[in-house]
Design an enzyme around this catalytic site. Sequence first.
Site, PDB file in Angstrom:
ATOM      1  N   LYS A 284      -0.976 -11.413  -9.687  1.00 48.24           N
ATOM      2  CA  LYS A 284      -2.223 -11.633  -8.921  1.00 48.24           C
ATOM      3  C   LYS A 284      -3.067 -12.706  -9.600  1.00 48.24           C
ATOM      4  O   LYS A 284      -3.626 -13.582  -8.943  1.00 48.24           O
ATOM      5  CB  LYS A 284      -2.993 -10.311  -8.783  1.00 48.24           C
ATOM      6  CG  LYS A 284      -2.313  -9.333  -7.826  1.00 48.24           C
ATOM      7  CD  LYS A 284      -2.818  -7.906  -7.966  1.00 48.24           C
ATOM      8  CE  LYS A 284      -1.973  -6.960  -7.122  1.00 48.24           C
ATOM      9  NZ  LYS A 284      -2.266  -5.540  -7.367  1.00 48.24           N
TER      10      LYS A 284
ATOM     11  N   ASP B 242     -10.038  -5.045  -2.498  1.00 47.12           N
ATOM     12  CA  ASP B 242      -8.750  -4.357  -2.378  1.00 47.12           C
ATOM     13  C   ASP B 242      -8.857  -3.133  -1.450  1.00 47.12           C
ATOM     14  O   ASP B 242      -7.881  -2.432  -1.227  1.00 47.12           O
ATOM     15  CB  ASP B 242      -8.281  -3.923  -3.780  1.00 47.12           C
ATOM     16  CG  ASP B 242      -6.777  -3.721  -3.848  1.00 47.12           C
ATOM     17  OD1 ASP B 242      -6.059  -4.294  -3.006  1.00 47.12           O
ATOM     18  OD2 ASP B 242      -6.317  -2.986  -4.736  1.00 47.12           O
TER      19      ASP B 242
ATOM     20  N   GLN C 264      -6.329  -1.974 -11.108  1.00 41.19           N
ATOM     21  CA  GLN C 264      -4.901  -1.761 -10.851  1.00 41.19           C
ATOM     22  C   GLN C 264      -4.563  -0.263 -10.869  1.00 41.19           C
ATOM     23  O   GLN C 264      -4.852   0.441 -11.831  1.00 41.19           O
ATOM     24  CB  GLN C 264      -4.053  -2.528 -11.877  1.00 41.19           C
ATOM     25  CG  GLN C 264      -2.563  -2.444 -11.632  1.00 41.19           C
ATOM     26  CD  GLN C 264      -2.110  -3.050 -10.301  1.00 41.19           C
ATOM     27  OE1 GLN C 264      -2.553  -4.113  -9.906  1.00 41.19           O
ATOM     28  NE2 GLN C 264      -1.237  -2.353  -9.598  1.00 41.19           N
TER      29      GLN C 264
END
Length: 282
Positions: free
Chosen positions: A55, A122, A99
């Site tokens: 990413k 996200d 994450q």
Amino acid sequence: MSKEPLILDGKLVSDDIKAKLAVKVQELKEKGVTPCLATILVGEDPASATYVRMKGNACERLGIISKKVVLDESTTTEELMAAIQELNEDPNVHGILLQHPVPHHIDERAAFDTIRIEKDVDGVTTLGFSQNAFGFAEYPSCTPAAILAIMDYYNLPIEGKHAVIVGRSPILGKPVSMMLLNRNATVTICHSRTKDLANIVSQADIVVAAVGKPNFIQGNWIKPGAVVLDAGYNKGNIGDCDYEACAEAASAITPVPAGVGPVTIATLLKHTVESAERTVQV
Ligand code: NAP
């Protein structure tokens, strides 16, 4: 079905998204703003470290700043929340990605929900999930949004179709179900306690595999002509669908790798750039 299926090329879709983003990043820079995505990695899970690195690299290739926060395995929930809070308050950070998964002793939900909605690129917060369910999220969860982006890129119809989603996780199965429902599909959600899964999948016009088990969805479960979207990403670059067998029945299918994965990353970049654009507009 003897006809070759349409291969839904995630690289093509992600390149299209990124080409549009490159223009926007340049425009933002001319206004003195460089989009910035902060990634937080807690612990030493090698797969998570790889995802975060991918990413970060994708950001940098597009001129987006990648701010990496790496925290020790022993980090407490409170310490993680404090680190997120700092990023919430940093005006130069436009998106925050924590994450998943974090070490077991951390309250992941509390940590996710510390992310300010404006920076939840996200789509992991409770508020972001709810907005997505209602159909007005700024930043829906990236993999579900990527699945929809692929369908739209290839003009695959959704309305009135029977979509069967295998998996109900908060980042994938549930939000993609809501997004397909909001686009007027008839949605069936399956999970580990579902009975007669093969029979349910065989009724689907659209199959979304979000299980986390390699080659789990069998070719003889797929109705001839169905569209198969495989979000699975398992060790050895293997999807959740038995690709060769599913491709024999499907009219269109995403490969693994180079299917949903690259579009997920492009979607994350897109959300980050959009968040940066909003700071210029206000
Ligand atoms: P997850 O949280 O482990 O959820 C898996 C889901 O599959 C659960 O809802 C589980 O049901 C269901 N399931 C497990 N065994 C089943 C069975 N035998 N029959 C039917 N359903 C079953 O996984 P996730 O985070 O959603 O990820 C799913 C897959 O997508 C993984 O391969 C992951 O690597 C991949 N992924 C890819 C991307 C990308 O960018 N391409 C992003 C995120 C995830 P229960 O709820 O009943 O346990």
